[in-house]
Write a protein that holds these residues in place. Structure first.
Motif, short mmCIF file in Angstrom:
data_model
loop_
_atom_site.label_atom_id
_atom_site.label_comp_id
_atom_site.label_asym_id
_atom_site.label_seq_id
_atom_site.Cartn_x
_atom_site.Cartn_y
_atom_site.Cartn_z
N THR A 211 9.85 -3.52 -21.50
CA THR A 211 11.08 -3.57 -21.33
C THR A 211 12.10 -2.98 -22.44
N ILE A 212 11.74 -3.80 -23.52
CA ILE A 212 12.62 -3.21 -24.64
C ILE A 212 12.48 -1.52 -25.00
N ALA A 213 11.20 -0.96 -24.66
CA ALA A 213 11.14 0.31 -25.01
C ALA A 213 12.04 1.18 -23.92
N SER A 214 11.78 0.80 -22.60
CA SER A 214 12.87 1.38 -21.55
C SER A 214 14.10 1.15 -22.09
N GLY A 215 14.49 0.15 -22.63
CA GLY A 215 15.94 0.20 -22.76
C GLY A 215 16.35 1.00 -24.30
N GLY A 216 15.05 1.07 -24.95
CA GLY A 216 15.42 2.28 -26.13
C GLY A 216 16.05 3.84 -25.25
N LEU A 217 15.14 4.01 -24.20
CA LEU A 217 15.50 5.13 -23.40
C LEU A 217 16.78 5.09 -23.05
N VAL A 218 17.46 4.00 -22.36
CA VAL A 218 18.67 3.86 -21.65
C VAL A 218 19.53 4.07 -22.67
N ALA A 219 19.37 3.49 -24.01
CA ALA A 219 20.49 3.61 -25.24
C ALA A 219 20.47 5.15 -25.51
N GLY A 220 19.33 5.74 -25.55
CA GLY A 220 19.30 7.00 -26.36
C GLY A 220 19.90 8.12 -25.21
N LEU A 221 19.74 7.75 -23.87
CA LEU A 221 20.52 8.71 -23.13
C LEU A 221 21.90 8.28 -22.37
N ASN A 222 22.40 7.33 -23.10
CA ASN A 222 23.73 6.61 -22.75
C ASN A 222 23.57 6.43 -21.29
N ALA A 223 22.43 5.82 -20.68
CA ALA A 223 22.30 5.82 -19.25
C ALA A 223 23.05 4.44 -18.73
N GLY A 224 23.55 3.70 -19.66
CA GLY A 224 24.14 2.43 -19.04
C GLY A 224 25.57 2.77 -18.71
N MET A 225 26.08 3.73 -18.93
CA MET A 225 27.52 4.28 -19.03
C MET A 225 27.81 4.69 -17.35
N ILE A 226 26.69 4.83 -16.57
CA ILE A 226 26.68 5.24 -15.23
C ILE A 226 25.99 4.27 -14.43
N TYR A 227 26.40 4.18 -13.23
CA TYR A 227 25.88 3.24 -12.13
C TYR A 227 26.25 1.94 -12.41
N ASN A 228 27.43 1.41 -12.63
CA ASN A 228 27.81 0.22 -13.30
C ASN A 228 27.98 -0.63 -12.20
N THR A 229 27.10 -0.74 -11.22
CA THR A 229 26.96 -1.74 -10.33
C THR A 229 25.66 -2.46 -10.13
N PHE A 230 25.51 -3.66 -9.63
CA PHE A 230 24.18 -4.53 -9.43
C PHE A 230 24.18 -5.24 -8.24
N PRO A 231 23.36 -5.37 -7.52
CA PRO A 231 21.98 -4.58 -7.80
C PRO A 231 21.89 -3.28 -7.33
N LEU A 232 22.81 -2.79 -6.30
CA LEU A 232 22.54 -1.45 -5.95
C LEU A 232 23.17 -0.20 -7.15
N MET A 233 22.75 0.96 -6.85
CA MET A 233 23.03 2.04 -7.52
C MET A 233 23.71 3.33 -6.50
N GLU A 234 24.79 3.68 -6.61
CA GLU A 234 25.61 4.41 -5.61
C GLU A 234 25.13 3.84 -4.16
N GLY A 235 25.09 2.40 -4.28
CA GLY A 235 25.16 1.83 -2.73
C GLY A 235 23.73 1.68 -2.30
N GLN A 236 22.54 2.32 -3.13
CA GLN A 236 21.31 2.12 -2.48
C GLN A 236 20.54 1.53 -3.80
N ILE A 237 19.29 0.93 -3.19
CA ILE A 237 18.17 0.51 -4.02
C ILE A 237 17.90 1.38 -5.12
#
Length: 351
Positions: A211-237
């Motif tokens: 999970t930490i490794a996947s978090g590194g990819l999230v940080a590296g791609l700034n992927a946390g800056m989009i889809y800022n809803t939970f648990p759905l992403m753009e209204g979908q799973i």
């Protein structure tokens, strides 16, 4: 004999735990450096001379001129003032300086313990290997930073993830050896618990690491800056753009939607596995130290998931992002401690 060994090894264990605490602080500083986009502000690597910050305006202007040559400045920070440059420079400088401080805090006591004859022979290879890993981590950090000097406005997500995993690996290694020095004696009448929980608890640190490794990819791609809803992403799973990149397997590493989704799934799965093991353990006979360790593990899991969701919903504020990274280390720490207690009862080897 055992009590004498514990008395002799306790100072070494405390020293290793101090190094662990410094690595945790380093992880927080590293997260802040990343979130403030400060990592590319120092384009030279000077392991010894680099401990001295710029002392005058000429020094600052020289470093600023070097920074202006890279794509990050030219494409994202064009027109940045010298004062703005200083604000990102200091985070990267502190990050590097703290890394050097960890090396000093490790090396000086190591030499002192060695001269005093306090290090038992089976422990020596571990301590030497730890020091080597620390040096490699410094080199890997520079290798990561160098990836942002040519054609990118950011560092490579692959190198950032490798740097992050190395930090967690070194931390886990030091913490495990410290535990073996502090608590070498198994609990009485704990064989039943060990047999039941040994394998389940073994997998939690592994899941946390993935999970930490996947978090590194999230940080590296700034992927946390989009889809800022939970648990759905753009209204979908599953987000619609999960499979946008070809070949399909590259979505796992380079598609921001897929990378964030994968991190969510891994984080929730790790939490659920922890919850199931914790709940199951309530029905088992177990010694008091293990009971406390399992409660701490569950608490760390709840804290980390709460931090992760909050960080996402608030679009990654710096303080929450840094706390989320620290929470990952605390979660790993609790999992290693719980696993060690059951592992110890099956394996009496001190080192």
């Amino acid at each position: 004999m055992i009590s004498d060994t514990r008395k002799q090894d306790r100072p070494i264990a405390i020293w290793l735990l101090i190094c662990c605490a410094m690595i945790m602080i380093m992880a927080v500083i590293g997260a802040i450096t990343r979130l403030t986009e400060s990592g590319l502000s120092i384009m030279v690597w000077e392991p010894f001379k680099g401990i001295i910050p710029p002392m005058n305006t000429d020094d600052w202007l020289r470093l600023f001129d070097i920074y202006k040559q890279i794509p990050e400045y030219q494409q994202e920070n064009i027109g940045m003032s010298l004062e703005e440059f200083k604000s990102i420079f200091w985070w990267e400088f502190i990050h590097r300086l703290w890394g050097r401080a960890i090396g000093v805090v490790f090396l000086i006591p190591f030499v002192w313990f060695l001269i005093k004859g306090r290090i038992q022979k089976p422990l020596m290879p571990h301590l030497i290997f730890m020091f080597i890993l620390g040096g490699l981590q410094g080199g890997l950090g520079w290798y990561m930073v160098a990836s942002g000097f040519a054609d990118r406005t950011d560092v490579s997500q692959y190198r950032l993830t490798a740097h992050l995993l190395m930090a967690f690996a070194i931390y886990g290694y030091l913490f495990w050896i410290a535990l073996r020095l502090l608590f070498p004696v198994p609990s009485r009448n704990s064989a039943f618990t060990s047999a039941k929980l040994h394998f389940p608890l073994m997998y939690i640190p592994l899941l946390i690491t993935i999970t930490i490794a996947s978090g590194g990819l999230v940080a590296g791609l700034n992927a946390g800056m989009i889809y800022n809803t939970f648990p759905l992403m753009e209204g979908q799973i599953i987000p619609p753009s999960y499979h946008d990149i070809q070949p399909w397997y590259m979505n796992t590493f380079e598609n921001v939607a897929a990378v964030q989704f994968n991190h969510r799934v891994l984080a929730v799965s790790t939490f659920l596995v922890t919850l199931i093991i914790w709940f199951w353990s309530l029905f088992l006979s177990r010694p008091s130290p293990l009971t406390k360790a399992l409660h701490l593990l569950m608490l760390a899991a709840v804290l980390q998931v709460s931090l992760g969701i909050s960080t996402l919903l608030l679009v990654v504020p710096v303080h929450l992002g840094a706390l989320h990274q620290a929470g990952g280390l605390l979660y790993l720490t609790a999992s290693l401690y719980a696993f060690y207690l059951v592992h110890r009862d099956k394996n009496l080897s001190l080192y």
